[in-house]
Design an enzyme around this catalytic site. Structure first.
Site, short mmCIF file in Angstrom:
data_model
loop_
_atom_site.label_atom_id
_atom_site.label_comp_id
_atom_site.label_asym_id
_atom_site.label_seq_id
_atom_site.Cartn_x
_atom_site.Cartn_y
_atom_site.Cartn_z
N LYS A 110 0.84 -1.20 0.00
CA LYS A 110 0.00 0.00 0.00
C LYS A 110 0.88 1.26 0.00
O LYS A 110 0.62 2.21 -0.74
CB LYS A 110 -0.92 -0.01 1.23
CG LYS A 110 -2.04 -1.02 1.12
CD LYS A 110 -2.77 -1.28 2.43
CE LYS A 110 -3.79 -2.41 2.24
NZ LYS A 110 -4.43 -2.83 3.50
N GLN A 137 -4.62 -1.67 9.74
CA GLN A 137 -4.50 -2.98 9.07
C GLN A 137 -5.10 -4.08 9.95
O GLN A 137 -4.78 -4.18 11.14
CB GLN A 137 -3.02 -3.25 8.77
CG GLN A 137 -2.76 -4.52 8.01
CD GLN A 137 -3.30 -4.49 6.58
OE1 GLN A 137 -3.29 -3.45 5.91
NE2 GLN A 137 -3.80 -5.62 6.12
N ASP A 190 -11.12 3.05 4.28
CA ASP A 190 -11.48 1.63 4.19
C ASP A 190 -13.00 1.45 4.16
O ASP A 190 -13.49 0.38 3.81
CB ASP A 190 -10.93 0.88 5.42
CG ASP A 190 -9.73 0.02 5.08
OD1 ASP A 190 -9.51 -0.24 3.89
OD2 ASP A 190 -9.04 -0.41 6.02
#
Ligand code: NAP
Length: 295
Positions: A52, A96, A119
């Site tokens: 990422k 994460q 997200d």
């Protein structure tokens, strides 16, 4: 033999578009910034976080990784998220997953301010996606699959889409996007307790599998001519390659690709799209900030 839907190729196109948009934003005085919070030393998570960060930098965006020890306390983690929420250089924040078991992951996800929740896991954004409110963020994997359908000209109106899995991260948001006016699909969601899974999957014009069980979907479970998206990613040991493992999907690719119209490979299918759509969401967040500052 099926047409291969290459997430790598589609991602390449979108990443070029993102880089152009980032340049435009930079000229307007704002560099989109993404912060990733990684807790602990899970190797697979560390690999995703590095991918990422690299993708961000390649697109000309600011990338910041905050690595915290596995035994970090809830308060310290909340403090880090609060700092990022208040940081004007950061437009997108993601924590994460999975988190170590002692951390209350729902509370952690809710701590990220919804405007930076790229997200799309904050309940406010999940709700916005569900009701079709465009102010939120669509989670990256479902957004990636929608984009693949669009760019590959795969019609969804009136089609029967069967999704295997009912997760909050992939399957539920995808179901609500596909059944919404516009895509207009008829959607069936299945899960572990579904009786006779094959009787559902065989009815699918578009079959989307998000489980994490290699070999779950065999050729007998698929309608000839269907389109198949394999979201599953499982590491399996393979001493014959330097990494020592391979990533495999949920679908028996060799068998199923003989009879369907189109299929996504693993790797190189849905996976690259997920990172790309995260970048797209971060650019959207930065653009919203810029527009806010102009009002
Ligand atoms: P998850 O939260 O673990 O959910 C898995 C789902 O599969 C659950 O709903 C479970 O049902 C269902 N399931 C398990 N066994 C089943 C069976 N035999 N028949 C039918 N359904 C079954 O998973 P997720 O987060 O959605 O991820 C799914 C997979 O996609 C994983 O391999 C993950 O690594 C991968 N993934 C890939 C990407 C990417 O970018 N390519 C992104 C996200 C996830 P219950 O609800 O009844 O337990």
């Amino acid at each position: 033999m099926a047409r291969v839907i290459s997430g790598t190729a589609i991602s390449g196109e979108i990443r070029a578009e993102i880089a152009a948009e980032v340049e435009e934003l930079r000229q307007a005085g704002i560099t989109p910034g993404l912060a990733v919070v990684l807790v602990g030393s899970d190797e697979a998570s560390a690999v995703y976080v590095r991918m990422k960060a690299r993708a961000c930098e390649r697109a000309g965006m600011l990338s910041r990784t905050i690595h915290l020890p596995a035994d970090v306390g809830e308060d310290e983690l909340f403090g880090v998220i609060d700092g990022l929420n208040a940081d004007p250089a950061i437009h997108g924040i993601l924590v994460q997953l999975p988190l170590p078991g002692h951390l209350p992951y729902k509370a952690v996800l809710e701590r990220v301010t919804p405007e930076k929740d790229v997200d799309g896991f904050h309940p406010l954004n999940a709700g916005r996606a569900f009701v079709g409110d465009p102010r939120g963020f669509i989670p990256a994997t479902p957004a990636g699959i929608m984009e693949m359908l669009r760019r590959e000209d795969i019609p969804t109106r009136g089609k029967h889409v069967v999704i295997v899995g009912r997760s909050l991260i992939v399957s539920k948001p995808l179901a609500s996007l596909l059944m919404a006016p516009g895509p207009d699909a008829t959607v069936t969601l299945t899960h572990k307790h579904t009786v006779d899974l094959a009787s559902h999957t065989r009815m699918a014009d578009i079959l989307i599998v998000a489980v994490g069980k290699p070999g779950l979907i065999t050729p007998e479970m698929v309608k000839p001519g269907a389109v198949v998206f394999d979201v599953g990613t499982t590491r399996v040991a393979d001493p014959s390659i330097p990494e020592g493992y391979r990533i495999v999907g949920d679908v028996d690719y060799e068998g199923v690709s003989q009879l369907v119209e189109a299929i996504t490979p693993v790797p190189g299918g849905v996976g690259p799209m997920t990172i790309t759509m995260l970048l797209v969401n971060t650019v959207i967040a930065a653009r919203r900030k810029l527009e806010e500052s102009r009002v």
